[in-house]
Design an enzyme around this catalytic site. Structure first.
Site, PDB file in Angstrom:
ATOM      1  N   CYS A  38       1.000  -1.191   0.457  1.00 19.38           N
ATOM      2  CA  CYS A  38      -0.001   0.010   0.057  1.00 19.38           C
ATOM      3  C   CYS A  38       0.740   1.506  -0.290  1.00 19.38           C
ATOM      4  O   CYS A  38       0.437   1.991  -0.566  1.00 19.38           O
ATOM      5  CB  CYS A  38      -1.260   0.493   0.991  1.00 19.38           C
ATOM      6  SG  CYS A  38      -1.719  -1.212   1.589  1.00 19.38           S
ATOM      7  N   HIS A  93       6.658 -13.988 -11.447  1.00 18.06           N
ATOM      8  CA  HIS A  93       6.507 -14.246 -12.748  1.00 18.06           C
ATOM      9  C   HIS A  93       7.920 -15.477 -12.860  1.00 18.06           C
ATOM     10  O   HIS A  93       8.535 -14.570 -12.504  1.00 18.06           O
ATOM     11  CB  HIS A  93       6.797 -13.204 -12.977  1.00 18.06           C
ATOM     12  CG  HIS A  93       6.270 -13.424 -14.547  1.00 18.06           C
ATOM     13  ND1 HIS A  93       7.318 -13.571 -15.974  1.00 18.06           N
ATOM     14  CD2 HIS A  93       5.703 -12.948 -15.572  1.00 18.06           C
ATOM     15  CE1 HIS A  93       7.433 -14.521 -17.219  1.00 18.06           C
ATOM     16  NE2 HIS A  93       5.445 -13.790 -16.986  1.00 18.06           N
ATOM     17  N   ASN A 108       6.306 -10.330 -21.384  1.00 20.92           N
ATOM     18  CA  ASN A 108       5.541 -11.194 -20.814  1.00 20.92           C
ATOM     19  C   ASN A 108       4.184 -10.798 -20.400  1.00 20.92           C
ATOM     20  O   ASN A 108       3.283 -11.575 -20.673  1.00 20.92           O
ATOM     21  CB  ASN A 108       6.383 -12.881 -20.515  1.00 20.92           C
ATOM     22  CG  ASN A 108       6.850 -14.073 -21.895  1.00 20.92           C
ATOM     23  OD1 ASN A 108       5.753 -14.343 -22.406  1.00 20.92           O
ATOM     24  ND2 ASN A 108       8.096 -13.183 -22.165  1.00 20.92           N
ATOM     25  N   CYS A 158      -6.792  -3.841   2.747  1.00 14.76           N
ATOM     26  CA  CYS A 158      -6.115  -4.694   3.304  1.00 14.76           C
ATOM     27  C   CYS A 158      -7.288  -4.561   4.594  1.00 14.76           C
ATOM     28  O   CYS A 158      -8.659  -4.024   5.072  1.00 14.76           O
ATOM     29  CB  CYS A 158      -5.469  -3.741   4.296  1.00 14.76           C
ATOM     30  SG  CYS A 158      -3.545  -4.137   3.858  1.00 14.76           S
ATOM     31  N   CYS A 211      -7.933  -1.866   6.818  1.00 18.40           N
ATOM     32  CA  CYS A 211      -7.772  -0.454   6.515  1.00 18.40           C
ATOM     33  C   CYS A 211      -8.379   0.350   6.954  1.00 18.40           C
ATOM     34  O   CYS A 211      -9.830   0.519   7.056  1.00 18.40           O
ATOM     35  CB  CYS A 211      -7.994  -0.597   4.815  1.00 18.40           C
ATOM     36  SG  CYS A 211      -7.626   0.652   3.589  1.00 18.40           S
ATOM     37  N   CYS A 249      -8.079   4.436   0.389  1.00 18.14           N
ATOM     38  CA  CYS A 249      -8.200   3.318  -0.275  1.00 18.14           C
ATOM     39  C   CYS A 249      -9.689   3.195  -0.984  1.00 18.14           C
ATOM     40  O   CYS A 249      -9.540   2.692  -1.651  1.00 18.14           O
ATOM     41  CB  CYS A 249      -8.366   2.272   0.275  1.00 18.14           C
ATOM     42  SG  CYS A 249      -6.090   2.648   0.678  1.00 18.14           S
TER      43      CYS A 249
END
Length: 384
Positions: free
Chosen positions: A156, A190, A343, A363, A366, A371
């Site tokens: 965040c 990844h 990719n 979250c 939060c 947010c």
């Protein structure tokens, strides 16, 4: 430790000046590469620090509107000195421009249906500022914009702050109605990113004498986070851990390894152990050979070039009796990493998912009203 890259040196001056689409064609797909940035020159340090210290997504201070500017003013000389010691400024803009250029060249080849592709750089705290880059994108009128976080692991305080800044910008500016928007918010596991980090580690391991090589401690290091944020449910520590686990799997679990946290600011409790404390602790245990791996950074900047290279690999290592310590280079323009960027974006463009459902979650604990508004706005933005 770092190879002289002639391609980087050849392109850097033009790219840093903002030359991003060498063909001059109107882009069909715009890729906005989001990061915190770093001052290119020491005279930009104060404004850079001021933006950080007044960003409540990044850091929360009491009476922040007054205390933030005071801290920025006080820290400016010290931080300017550090930038002078690494050459006068951060190379993060040059690296990001080069990465974006090479990525788009590959995307044009492998994804002609979404070409031409053009990368843009949006920094949170220094030019090119994200809001200014958004205006540049609007002038180019692409069909699609991909908001691509250059923080592989989501927090965040970093990725979230960049995305919130885009929401804030369009809350007071007209949103173009003829652009399709999508988001790449995290990509820390990844396979090609993992292979890049593993290869960087192998490159450094090979420099140790064979009799010591298997005993070298691979010490992964990532920017720390206040425990207050962790306890709210920030996903960052678990995503860093996932990256570390996969890199060690790729390496075949060949060496002892650990994870530590760097760059703590202020007196409140943060994630531990600190990277310097971890080095001291292992030396006391008789482990004196290390490779530092900046697992959360995709290009060189002050926290690798100064904190890791100068403060830890040079000064601290001499102080505590380290035998040999090396630092794995960040991905930079390694071919595997350029393939990773390509990719990630190509797969995203082919998918039918404009936004990761995880991104739309807050979250569990939060406490940031922005947010809530931002996530709702992005849900609508990416459904159009």
């Amino acid at each position: 430790m770092f190879l002289h890259n002639t391609k980087f040196c050849r392109l850097a001056s033009g790219l840093a000046g903002g030359v991003r689409n060498l063909s001059g064609q109107k882009p069909k797909t715009a890729i906005l590469m989001l990061n915190m940035g770093g001052p290119t020159h020491t005279d930009q340090v104060h404004d850079y620090l001021l933006r950080i210290m007044t960003d409540r997504d990044m850091i929360q201070l009491p009476v922040q509107s007054r205390l933030g500017p005071w801290i920025a003013q006080r820290r400016t000389p010290e931080v300017q000195k550090k930038y002078k010691e690494i050459g006068g400024g951060s190379p993060i803009l040059k690296w990001t421009e080069l990465q974006g250029q090479l990525m788009c060249e590959q995307l044009d080849r492998i994804s002609p249906e979404t070409a031409p592709h053009k990368h843009y750089v949006g920094f949170r705290y220094v030019n090119p500022l994200t809001e200014n880059t958004l205006a540049e994108i609007e002038k180019d009128k692409p069909e699609r914009v991909v908001l691509f976080s250059q923080y592989p692991q989501y927090s965040c305080a970093t990725s979230g702050s960049s995305f919130n800044s885009i929401f804030t910008h369009y809350r007071s500016n007209n949103l173009p109605s003829d652009i399709k928007w999508s988001i790449i918010d995290r990509w820390g596991t990844h396979p090609l990113l993992i292979k890049t980090f593993a290869q960087r580690i192998r490159d450094e391991l090979a420099k140790f004498v064979e009799t010591k090589r298997n005993d070298v401690v691979i010490l992964f290091t990532a920017h720390s986070l206040p425990l207050k944020a962790v306890n709210r449910g920030d996903a960052y520590p678990s995503e860093i851990g996932a990256s570390v686990h996969m890199v060690m799997q790729e390496l075949g679990q060949t060496n002892p390894y650990s994870l530590a946290w760097q760059s703590k600011v202020g007196p409140l409790p943060w994630l531990a152990p600190a990277t310097d404390d971890a080095i001291k602790g292992y030396v006391k245990q008789g482990l004196k050979n290390f490779i530092l791996v900046p697992i959360a950074f995709v290009n060189e900047h002050i926290e690798t070039l100064h904190e890791l290279d100068i403060e830890y690999c040079d000064e601290l290592a001499k102080e505590v009796g380290v035998e040999e310590i090396r630092r794995a280079a960040t991905p930079n323009d390694h071919p595997l990493f350029i393939d990773a960027l390509t990719n990630v974006v190509a797969d995203h463009l082919k998918s039918q998912q404009a936004v990761n459902p995880k991104f739309l979650m807050r979250c569990p604990m939060c406490s940031n009203p922005k947010c809530r508004e931002s996530k709702s706005w992005y849900r609508q933005l990416c459904s159009n």
